[in-house]
Design a protein around this motif. Structure first.
Motif, mmCIF file in Angstrom:
data_model
loop_
_atom_site.group_PDB
_atom_site.id
_atom_site.type_symbol
_atom_site.label_atom_id
_atom_site.label_comp_id
_atom_site.label_asym_id
_atom_site.label_seq_id
_atom_site.Cartn_x
_atom_site.Cartn_y
_atom_site.Cartn_z
ATOM 1 N N THR A 108 29.926 14.013 -18.723
ATOM 2 C CA THR A 108 30.765 12.930 -19.204
ATOM 3 C C THR A 108 31.342 13.302 -20.557
ATOM 4 O OG1 THR A 108 30.910 10.529 -19.497
ATOM 5 C CG2 THR A 108 28.970 11.614 -20.414
ATOM 6 N N SER A 109 32.282 12.507 -21.026
ATOM 7 C CA SER A 109 32.979 12.810 -22.277
ATOM 8 C C SER A 109 32.933 11.611 -23.205
ATOM 9 C CB SER A 109 34.437 13.179 -21.981
ATOM 10 O OG SER A 109 35.194 13.275 -23.179
ATOM 11 N N ALA A 110 32.831 11.899 -24.502
ATOM 12 C CA ALA A 110 32.804 10.833 -25.508
ATOM 13 C C ALA A 110 34.168 10.654 -26.155
ATOM 14 C CB ALA A 110 31.751 11.147 -26.576
ATOM 15 N N GLY A 111 35.212 11.038 -25.486
ATOM 16 C CA GLY A 111 36.551 10.872 -26.033
ATOM 17 C C GLY A 111 36.983 9.427 -26.085
ATOM 18 N N ASN A 112 37.874 9.110 -26.983
ATOM 19 C CA ASN A 112 38.485 7.788 -27.120
ATOM 20 C C ASN A 112 37.495 6.683 -27.447
ATOM 21 O OD1 ASN A 112 40.755 6.074 -27.115
ATOM 22 N ND2 ASN A 112 40.241 5.339 -25.084
ATOM 23 N N GLY A 113 36.316 7.047 -27.937
ATOM 24 C CA GLY A 113 35.356 6.039 -28.368
ATOM 25 C C GLY A 113 34.551 5.394 -27.272
ATOM 26 N N VAL A 149 36.145 8.546 -32.542
ATOM 27 C CA VAL A 149 37.253 8.452 -31.592
ATOM 28 C C VAL A 149 38.073 9.737 -31.663
ATOM 29 C CG1 VAL A 149 39.325 7.184 -30.934
ATOM 30 C CG2 VAL A 149 37.349 5.952 -31.853
ATOM 31 N N SER A 150 38.369 10.312 -30.492
ATOM 32 C CA SER A 150 39.195 11.519 -30.430
ATOM 33 C C SER A 150 40.279 11.335 -29.381
ATOM 34 C CB SER A 150 38.333 12.743 -30.085
ATOM 35 O OG SER A 150 37.662 12.546 -28.854
ATOM 36 N N ARG A 151 41.314 12.140 -29.464
ATOM 37 C CA ARG A 151 42.419 12.038 -28.505
ATOM 38 C C ARG A 151 41.986 12.574 -27.144
ATOM 39 N NH1 ARG A 151 47.465 10.827 -30.521
ATOM 40 N NH2 ARG A 151 48.419 11.640 -28.617
ATOM 41 N N VAL A 152 42.533 11.993 -26.114
ATOM 42 C CA VAL A 152 42.212 12.396 -24.753
ATOM 43 C C VAL A 152 43.110 13.562 -24.357
ATOM 44 C CG1 VAL A 152 42.063 11.613 -22.359
ATOM 45 C CG2 VAL A 152 41.563 10.024 -24.230
ATOM 46 N N GLY A 273 43.134 6.518 -23.268
ATOM 47 C CA GLY A 273 43.576 6.307 -24.638
ATOM 48 C C GLY A 273 44.464 5.088 -24.738
ATOM 49 N N PRO A 274 44.683 4.594 -25.944
ATOM 50 C CA PRO A 274 45.538 3.408 -26.108
ATOM 51 C C PRO A 274 46.926 3.623 -25.504
ATOM 52 C CG PRO A 274 44.408 3.945 -28.152
ATOM 53 C CD PRO A 274 44.146 5.077 -27.218
ATOM 54 N N GLU A 280 54.267 5.925 -27.952
ATOM 55 C CA GLU A 280 54.766 6.565 -29.166
ATOM 56 C C GLU A 280 55.056 8.047 -28.940
ATOM 57 O OE1 GLU A 280 51.783 5.681 -32.001
ATOM 58 O OE2 GLU A 280 52.341 3.567 -32.219
ATOM 59 N N SER A 281 54.193 8.712 -28.192
ATOM 60 C CA SER A 281 54.419 10.134 -27.903
ATOM 61 C C SER A 281 55.674 10.321 -27.072
ATOM 62 C CB SER A 281 53.206 10.717 -27.170
ATOM 63 O OG SER A 281 52.055 10.689 -27.981
ATOM 64 N N LEU A 282 55.871 9.452 -26.091
ATOM 65 C CA LEU A 282 57.069 9.544 -25.263
ATOM 66 C C LEU A 282 58.318 9.251 -26.078
ATOM 67 C CD1 LEU A 282 58.393 9.899 -22.514
ATOM 68 C CD2 LEU A 282 57.884 7.502 -22.020
#
Length: 291
Positions: A108-113, A149-152, A273-274, A280-282
């Motif tokens: 599993t991953s702890a990304g995005n909190g 929190v980290s980016r996905v 991710g949010p 915003e990225s797009l």
């Protein structure tokens, strides 16, 4: 750009669908709901043996050697049946974590909190220190919150979008089936204009999302992935809500699978991710390349 599936891709999709129908059908889904928080390790190993996790690992390192388009097809089928477990994290770790490729290890991953299936995981990627259990809206996705929190990763976002597409496809099928068979005033409810519109809108959103997800799998570009994520989220969430409208009170019952698609779709939106990050990225990509 061609999005028509090749013969091999169709065979892969059909094979995965047949495997999941045999191993995770309606009865298995209900059993999993009745025993929340417990992962079926035998099923996990069977997925590993079928190449689910090692799909993109090069053949020279013992994997299947396929690409992102094939992975999207596989995860779409997983989303269609609400297959539980940290599928994306284990798939992404298949080439680096011993046992992940074969299904012997659950990653599993702890990304995005947020951390999914923390208690069942053999390996946690990222910082899970200070994890606090949450009451998950989805009984098939136990959650913990972590302070870091980290980016996905973009690939994780796309594979999550593929799962959302699978859910959107399934609820569209459920709505159409119910509209054809449920009768009111002596005729199928699908004959009524309001129900027709709901079903048509579900189909349009699903097929639009499908084109975006498949295109992003081919290009791998950030803007395409963010577009696919936004469209797939909309198709899954609005599709589940509209399907509830088509089914009426029946759609809210615990015994029916529909509410699980809506709840899983909510959880997936947070895993990726949010939403504002994708928006915003797009927007930044579009402004940088207006043509």
């Amino acid at each position: 750009m061609r999005f028509q599936l090749s013969e091999d891709q169709r065979a892969l999709r059909d094979g995965v669908r047949a495997l999941l129908a045999r191993r995770f059908g309606a009865e298995a889904l209900r059993a999993a709901v009745d025993k929340p928080g417990r992962l079926d390790r035998a099923l996990w190993r069977e997925l590993g043996a079928a190449g689910f996790f090692a799909l993109r690992v090069p053949e020279a390192r013992g994997g299947v050697g396929l690409g992102l388009p094939e992975a999207v097809l596989v995860f779409e089928e997983a989303g269609r049946v609400l297959l539980p477990g940290p599928l994306v994290a284990t798939h992404l770790a298949a080439d680096t974590v011993p046992g992940a490729a074969t299904g012997e290890a659950v990653v599993t991953s702890a990304g995005n909190g947020l951390v999914e299936w923390l208690a069942e995981a053999d390996v946690v990627q990222g910082d899970a220190a200070g994890a606090v259990p949450l009451r998950s809206v989805d009984p098939l996705t136990p959650l913990h919150r972590v302070p870091v929190v980290s980016r996905v990763a973009p690939v994780a976002v796309l594979l999550t979008a593929a799962e959302q597409l699978g859910s959107a496809t399934r609820v569209c099928e459920l709505a159409a089936q119910h509209a054809r068979t449920r009768e009111q005033f002596g005729q199928p409810i699908g004959a009524f204009q309001a129900v027709k519109h709901l079903c048509a809108q579900m189909l349009v959103r699903t097929e639009t999302a499908r084109a975006a997800v498949y295109a992003a799998a081919v290009t791998g570009e950030g803007a395409d992935i963010h577009t696919a994520r936004l469209l797939a989220d909309e198709a899954a969430l609005r599709g589940a809500r509209d399907c509830l409208q088509v089914h009426g009170g029946m759609g809210f019952t615990w015994e029916f699978e529909l509410h699980l698609h809506l709840k899983r779709a909510w959880v997936r939106t947070y895993r990726a991710g949010p939403t504002t990050e994708s928006e915003e990225s797009l927007a930044a990509e579009l402004l940088a390349h207006p043509t």
